[in-house]
Every structure is written in structure tokens, then in C-alpha cells.
Design an enzyme around this catalytic site. Structure first.
Site, PDB file in Angstrom:
ATOM      1  N   ASN A   7       0.922  -1.070   0.093  1.00 16.63           N
ATOM      2  CA  ASN A   7       0.225  -0.128   0.428  1.00 16.63           C
ATOM      3  C   ASN A   7       0.614   1.479  -0.303  1.00 16.63           C
ATOM      4  O   ASN A   7       1.632   1.918   0.879  1.00 16.63           O
ATOM      5  CB  ASN A   7      -0.813  -0.027   1.329  1.00 16.63           C
ATOM      6  CG  ASN A   7      -1.672   1.144   1.096  1.00 16.63           C
ATOM      7  OD1 ASN A   7      -1.310   2.174   0.815  1.00 16.63           O
ATOM      8  ND2 ASN A   7      -3.486   0.798   1.352  1.00 16.63           N
ATOM      9  N   HIS A  10       1.085   5.920   2.361  1.00 15.54           N
ATOM     10  CA  HIS A  10       1.415   6.706   2.802  1.00 15.54           C
ATOM     11  C   HIS A  10       3.409   8.335   2.062  1.00 15.54           C
ATOM     12  O   HIS A  10       3.740   8.380   2.417  1.00 15.54           O
ATOM     13  CB  HIS A  10       1.935   5.935   4.373  1.00 15.54           C
ATOM     14  CG  HIS A  10       1.389   5.734   5.095  1.00 15.54           C
ATOM     15  ND1 HIS A  10       0.507   4.779   5.513  1.00 15.54           N
ATOM     16  CD2 HIS A  10       1.214   6.594   6.235  1.00 15.54           C
ATOM     17  CE1 HIS A  10      -0.727   4.989   6.484  1.00 15.54           C
ATOM     18  NE2 HIS A  10       0.012   5.845   6.911  1.00 15.54           N
ATOM     19  N   HIS A  43      -6.064   3.624  -1.574  1.00  8.32           N
ATOM     20  CA  HIS A  43      -6.888   4.135  -1.373  1.00  8.32           C
ATOM     21  C   HIS A  43      -7.584   5.262  -1.248  1.00  8.32           C
ATOM     22  O   HIS A  43      -6.710   6.712  -0.687  1.00  8.32           O
ATOM     23  CB  HIS A  43      -7.402   3.737   0.374  1.00  8.32           C
ATOM     24  CG  HIS A  43      -8.173   3.786   1.354  1.00  8.32           C
ATOM     25  ND1 HIS A  43      -8.841   3.635   2.840  1.00  8.32           N
ATOM     26  CD2 HIS A  43      -9.985   3.939   0.593  1.00  8.32           C
ATOM     27  CE1 HIS A  43      -9.877   3.621   3.638  1.00  8.32           C
ATOM     28  NE2 HIS A  43     -10.838   4.066   1.439  1.00  8.32           N
ATOM     29  N   ARG A  45      -9.793   7.144  -0.183  1.00  6.76           N
ATOM     30  CA  ARG A  45     -10.627   7.791   0.395  1.00  6.76           C
ATOM     31  C   ARG A  45     -12.297   9.078  -0.316  1.00  6.76           C
ATOM     32  O   ARG A  45     -11.684   9.559  -1.254  1.00  6.76           O
ATOM     33  CB  ARG A  45     -10.211   7.769   1.761  1.00  6.76           C
ATOM     34  CG  ARG A  45      -9.165   7.330   2.847  1.00  6.76           C
ATOM     35  CD  ARG A  45      -8.622   7.513   3.862  1.00  6.76           C
ATOM     36  NE  ARG A  45     -10.130   8.078   5.048  1.00  6.76           N
ATOM     37  CZ  ARG A  45      -9.805   7.611   5.709  1.00  6.76           C
ATOM     38  NH1 ARG A  45      -9.107   6.335   6.400  1.00  6.76           N
ATOM     39  NH2 ARG A  45     -10.811   7.372   6.526  1.00  6.76           N
ATOM     40  N   ARG A  49      -7.720  12.663   1.925  1.00  9.73           N
ATOM     41  CA  ARG A  49      -7.088  13.124   2.375  1.00  9.73           C
ATOM     42  C   ARG A  49      -5.011  12.544   1.751  1.00  9.73           C
ATOM     43  O   ARG A  49      -4.004  13.139   2.331  1.00  9.73           O
ATOM     44  CB  ARG A  49      -6.939  12.441   4.236  1.00  9.73           C
ATOM     45  CG  ARG A  49      -6.603  10.828   3.949  1.00  9.73           C
ATOM     46  CD  ARG A  49      -6.928  10.560   5.820  1.00  9.73           C
ATOM     47  NE  ARG A  49      -8.470  10.626   5.451  1.00  9.73           N
ATOM     48  CZ  ARG A  49      -8.428  10.168   7.433  1.00  9.73           C
ATOM     49  NH1 ARG A  49      -8.162   9.528   8.200  1.00  9.73           N
ATOM     50  NH2 ARG A  49      -9.807  10.511   7.347  1.00  9.73           N
ATOM     51  N   GLU A  70      -8.662  -0.004  -2.644  1.00  5.78           N
ATOM     52  CA  GLU A  70      -9.644   0.238  -1.520  1.00  5.78           C
ATOM     53  C   GLU A  70     -10.365   2.001  -1.285  1.00  5.78           C
ATOM     54  O   GLU A  70     -10.241   2.315  -2.101  1.00  5.78           O
ATOM     55  CB  GLU A  70      -8.537   0.411   0.034  1.00  5.78           C
ATOM     56  CG  GLU A  70      -7.642  -0.736  -0.466  1.00  5.78           C
ATOM     57  CD  GLU A  70      -6.766  -0.921   1.117  1.00  5.78           C
ATOM     58  OE1 GLU A  70      -6.058  -1.848   1.667  1.00  5.78           O
ATOM     59  OE2 GLU A  70      -7.083   0.430   1.784  1.00  5.78           O
ATOM     60  N   THR A 101      -8.645   3.243   9.295  1.00  2.00           N
ATOM     61  CA  THR A 101      -9.600   2.489   9.082  1.00  2.00           C
ATOM     62  C   THR A 101      -9.281   1.634  10.018  1.00  2.00           C
ATOM     63  O   THR A 101      -8.599   0.710  10.732  1.00  2.00           O
ATOM     64  CB  THR A 101      -9.896   1.019   8.169  1.00  2.00           C
ATOM     65  OG1 THR A 101     -10.265   2.238   6.769  1.00  2.00           O
ATOM     66  CG2 THR A 101     -10.832   0.696   7.638  1.00  2.00           C
ATOM     67  N   GLU A 151     -10.552  -9.904   2.769  1.00  2.00           N
ATOM     68  CA  GLU A 151      -9.774  -9.433   3.531  1.00  2.00           C
ATOM     69  C   GLU A 151      -9.937  -9.285   4.439  1.00  2.00           C
ATOM     70  O   GLU A 151     -10.711  -8.548   5.471  1.00  2.00           O
ATOM     71  CB  GLU A 151      -8.973  -8.579   2.554  1.00  2.00           C
ATOM     72  CG  GLU A 151      -7.742  -8.151   3.472  1.00  2.00           C
ATOM     73  CD  GLU A 151      -7.054  -6.365   2.948  1.00  2.00           C
ATOM     74  OE1 GLU A 151      -6.094  -5.728   3.225  1.00  2.00           O
ATOM     75  OE2 GLU A 151      -7.253  -6.307   1.623  1.00  2.00           O
ATOM     76  N   HIS A 214      -3.853  -4.476   7.832  1.00  3.78           N
ATOM     77  CA  HIS A 214      -4.407  -3.606   8.855  1.00  3.78           C
ATOM     78  C   HIS A 214      -3.188  -4.034   9.747  1.00  3.78           C
ATOM     79  O   HIS A 214      -3.897  -4.858  10.870  1.00  3.78           O
ATOM     80  CB  HIS A 214      -5.661  -3.598   9.365  1.00  3.78           C
ATOM     81  CG  HIS A 214      -5.778  -1.931   9.837  1.00  3.78           C
ATOM     82  ND1 HIS A 214      -5.941  -1.004   9.163  1.00  3.78           N
ATOM     83  CD2 HIS A 214      -6.150  -1.537  11.128  1.00  3.78           C
ATOM     84  CE1 HIS A 214      -6.401  -0.079  10.025  1.00  3.78           C
ATOM     85  NE2 HIS A 214      -6.387  -0.351  11.073  1.00  3.78           N
TER      86      HIS A 214
END
Length: 260
Positions: A7, A10, A43, A45, A49, A70, A101, A151, A214
Site C-alpha cells: 500500500n 503513505h 485507498h 478515501r 486525504r 480500496e 480504518t 480481506e 491492517h
């Protein structure tokens, strides 16, 4: 060997800290492929963000690896995913005030909306994964909804592991009390692993493919990667954090070594 989805949200978080164009998440794509990652995970969102619409478009179009996007079950977000047509869409819950999440999607409460999203995505030939808590009933519902993947949300396990072994929890929303004795935390850790393993086995017995993610990091990932039914892990923050010191390729290679 368990597959690794990296992922890269970040990287965009770091960019958004200054609201500039650097670092560009697109630049990570070649490094992920070179290091042997199996998938790119992002992701999109609702509050944008970190990953923006243009990021998502470019990543889906340019990635040499399959893209796992995602997203929430909000209709406007599903519209975007249907246009982009990534390899996979993972449906997740979202609350704008959360840092990250905090739990799996409640596919019993939101069954109708989830089913509508799945049907729309399937019409665009996008495979669907449901990000859900490790509960046997939820695995059965996921199968009935027609998802190809589940998942498993590993946040409970990750939080307990962090408290037991002296690391800070991966978020400030802990699902267990901070002052529990060590032997109780050990019991809870074993229970959380058993819950994940049981849910994974049940999902696989139904014909679902099983991923997990996660809060997984270099300290806690091995027991989850060792679960027979878990085919894939999606890991982001810990890999990007390590890459600050080692470089992204080395951080991915270090994680892949643990998955072996």
C-alpha cells in the site's frame, strides 16, 4: 509463498504534509515491481486525504503490477472505480474522523449497498474483495454476496501484539484495555490468531480467496503469513516507514523475506 500487496498511500501522506507534488506515488511503481511486490494497493478515501483521483487514474493506467483499489461503498466513489477498472476493488468502511480504518465493513448492516456495489463492479469486470472482521458468519455472507475475496482485518491482533511486546499501538483506538496483565494479553493474542485462522479456513472452504491486512509490520507479520488459507497480505505504513531509512526496495525485500 504468501503474496505481498504494498500500500503506497503513505507516500501521498508525506506529499500532502506540504501540499506539493513531491514525493509522487507514481515513482514507487517501478520500485515495487523491481523488488518483487505482487500488487499495488491504494485507498481512494472520500475526503481525499492522501490519494487523489488523478493519482488513482495514473496508477491504474501505468502500474506494471495489478492494482487493488480500496474504497467505500459510497455511490460516487463506486462510480470512479467503475470508470478506472482496476484489477480489484476492496470495499472498506470509512469514517472521516478516523485516523485509519478501525474495523471491517459491516456487510450484514450494509448488505444491500454492498451487493449493489459488487454488482456494479462485476459489470465492469472488476473483481471484489470485502475487508471484514474475522467472523465466521461474515465469511458466509461474503460468499453469498458474490465477492471473490475477503480481506481479514488484522487490527485487533496487531494492537494486542504491540501492547504485549512494548511497541505503541498502530492507532490510538485500542480494542483492549491498556492495563491488562501480561498473561491476559498473551491469551488474547492467541485468541485473535485463532479467530483469524478460523475465519480464513472457513472462507477458503467456501471457495473465497483470503487476504489479510491492517497494522501488520516486521514484528508481527510472521504468524499471519504462516496461515495456510491466507494467500496475500496488504501492508503499507510499516513498509513506507522503514523505507525512510533503508530505501523502498530494501524495505519490500525485508518484508518478503519474512513472508517466506
Amino acid at each position: 509463498m504468501t503474496k505481498l500487496g504494498v500500500n503506497i498511500d503513505h507516500i501521498a501522506v508525506l506529499r500532502e504534509a506540504r501540499k506539493i507534488n513531491d514525493p509522487d506515488p507514481i515513482q514507487a511503481l517501478g520500485v515495487l515491481a523491481l523488488a518483487g511486490a505482487d500488487q499495488v494497493t491504494i485507498h481512494l478515501r472520500e475526503d481525499r486525504r492522501h490519494i487523489h483521483d488523478e493519482d488513482a487514474r495514473r496508477i491504474v493506467e501505468l502500474s506494471p503490477l495489478p492494482v487493488n483499489l480500496e474504497c467505500s461503498i459510497d455511490e460516487s466513489i463506486i462510480d470512479i472505480v467503475c470508470r478506472l477498472r482496476p484489477h480489484r476493488a476492496t470495499l472498506v468502511p470509512e469514517r472521516r474522523e478516523e485516523v485509519t480504518t478501525e474495523g471491517g465493513l459491516d456487510i450484514i448492516k450494509y448488505e444491500d449497498r454492498a451487493l449493489k456495489a459488487i454488482e456494479r463492479l462485476h459489470a465492469e469486470e472488476v473483481e471484489v474483495s470485502l475487508f471484514i472482521d474475522p467472523d465466521l458468519e461474515l465469511m458466509t455472507v461474503a460468499d453469498a454476496l458474490g465477492a471473490e475475496w475477503v480481506e481479514l482485518h488484522t487490527g485487533a491482533y496487531a494492537n494486542i501484539h504491540a501492547m504485549l511486546y512494548g511497541n505503541l499501538p498502530h492507532s490510538h483506538h485500542s480494542i483492549v484495555e491498556l492495563d491488562l496483565p501480561r498473561h491476559t494479553l498473551k491469551t488474547k493474542l492467541e485468541e485473535s490468531l485463532a479467530s483469524l485462522s478460523g475465519a480464513a479456513d472457513h472462507a477458503a472452504s467456501l471457495g473465497l480467496k483470503v487476504a489479510a491486512g491492517h497494522g501488520l509490520n516486521y514484528q508481527n507479520v510472521t504468524p499471519v503469513a504462516a496461515m495456510r488459507a491466507v494467500e496475500e497480505l496488504n501492508i503499507g505504513q510499516s513498509i513506507i516507514a522503514r523505507s525512510v531509512f533503508t530505501g523502498l526496495e530494501k524495505a519490500i525485500l525485508d518484508m518478503k523475506a519474512l513472508l517466506r
